[in-house]
Design an enzyme around this catalytic site. Sequence first.
Site, short mmCIF file in Angstrom:
data_model
loop_
_atom_site.label_atom_id
_atom_site.label_comp_id
_atom_site.label_asym_id
_atom_site.label_seq_id
_atom_site.Cartn_x
_atom_site.Cartn_y
_atom_site.Cartn_z
N LYS A 44 26.26 -33.84 -31.77
CA LYS A 44 27.41 -33.38 -30.98
C LYS A 44 27.81 -34.35 -29.87
O LYS A 44 28.93 -34.26 -29.35
CB LYS A 44 27.10 -32.01 -30.37
CG LYS A 44 26.79 -30.92 -31.39
CD LYS A 44 28.00 -30.56 -32.22
CE LYS A 44 27.74 -29.34 -33.10
NZ LYS A 44 28.90 -28.92 -33.87
N ASP A 45 26.94 -35.28 -29.52
CA ASP A 45 27.31 -36.28 -28.51
C ASP A 45 28.56 -37.05 -28.96
O ASP A 45 29.41 -37.41 -28.14
CB ASP A 45 26.17 -37.29 -28.31
CG ASP A 45 24.97 -36.69 -27.62
OD1 ASP A 45 25.02 -35.50 -27.26
OD2 ASP A 45 23.99 -37.42 -27.42
#
Length: 452
Positions: A44-45
């Site tokens: 998700k970064d």
Amino acid sequence: MEYAENILGTIGNTPMVKINKIIGDIPALVLAKYETFNPGNSVKDRMAVKMIADAEADGRLKPGGTIIEGTSGNTGMGLALAAIVKGYKMVCVISDKQSKEKVDILKAVGSKVIVCPTNVAPEDPRSYYSTSKRLAEETPNSWYVNQYDNPSNAAAHYESTGPEIWKQTDGKVTHFVVGVGTGGTISGVGKYLKEQNPNVKIWGIDTYGSVFKKYHETGIFDENEIYPYITEGIGEDILPKNVDFSVIDGFVKVTDKDAAIYTQKLAKIEGFFLGNSAGAAIKGLLQLKDNFTKDDVVVVLFHDHGSRYVGKMYNDEWMRERGFVEDVAKNASDLIKEHQDFPLITVKTEELVGHAIERMKKYNISQIPVEDTTGFVGALDETDLLRKYLENKNVADLPIKEVMRKPFPIVNKNTPIEEISKLIQKENNAVLVDLGDGKFNIITKHDVISAL
């Protein structure tokens, strides 16, 4: 010198790792896209920094603003890291089914965390969808991320994750397998890979309680499919705009139990200390094994790190409480394992029914053996007592011998569970286990059902 200007510069270019043992007899080369190497320990970064950059560019996010997002934890972590570097405040709205570790980690990086109930409809004002929208409306100079419908989510994976997979496999990837939540990863990667080679198959991993699989196959959004589930990070009770069903070839569903068990197996068999969705992904891959040949290159993406699940899937007591253990009960000794050291609670024939009721309440049991000097001569259960009470309000003052039913059958500790199941029926709610040396234990319907 080689260094990143800040922590955001380390996002992406995660390694590809061969999976060796847990895949069993799958003939293909199976590779893991290992996203825990991102600084926030999850895939998700990538989309967090992309969504922020795009919001800054078009003015939705202004200097000194507050970022607000409903998250299962990982997107919140990526957003929080970017907020620290860029000088924003961060508010994460999370559901109460997420692990305590996720909440603690978000707080550790300076985010305000608001926990909402899981078992409510998305439109319910208490849901984390509704709460995050409301907070964005009420908070001055704020931006509601909305990762589910934000096109920058899928775009991030189209621009980074997909090209990395294509390059790392030298264009030989034939299948991509990934758990589906917001839909950004599967849609962005799937779109990129199919543009390079339309024959690449894209498989989504879904969970029971989620709507994706049936909707993909039938076009029907079936609300009857929606119910609470334990698996974190995948599945939805809504249809996020980021899920591009046109690039997905199929879905396979994985149970909560299998997802949890295979999360542990990945750590113990491969040394992959990963999150809950990884267990679902590898089990889904095994369920798809008939689709793979020796010439295929299969890439399965693992979302996040095991440190966020230490109190759950990596906790044996938590697993046992939910029946998420692979120990298969085979005989009577297996069924009494949890209470074999507790004394058997009994009553005497000459005691009053009231004494039996007190004992059943004290020890929270539903049935109780009756004995005299010769051994077990009868039994009582709560159904009997309720029926007797309706017939005679003074039943508590009667001797037990006047209301007891026939004694529970007695088996030895090696009696197979199949034989025990046959003995437990409408007229008989338990069996006794002879442990030798005059010691006995009891097996109830609850014990048998818990072992299934």
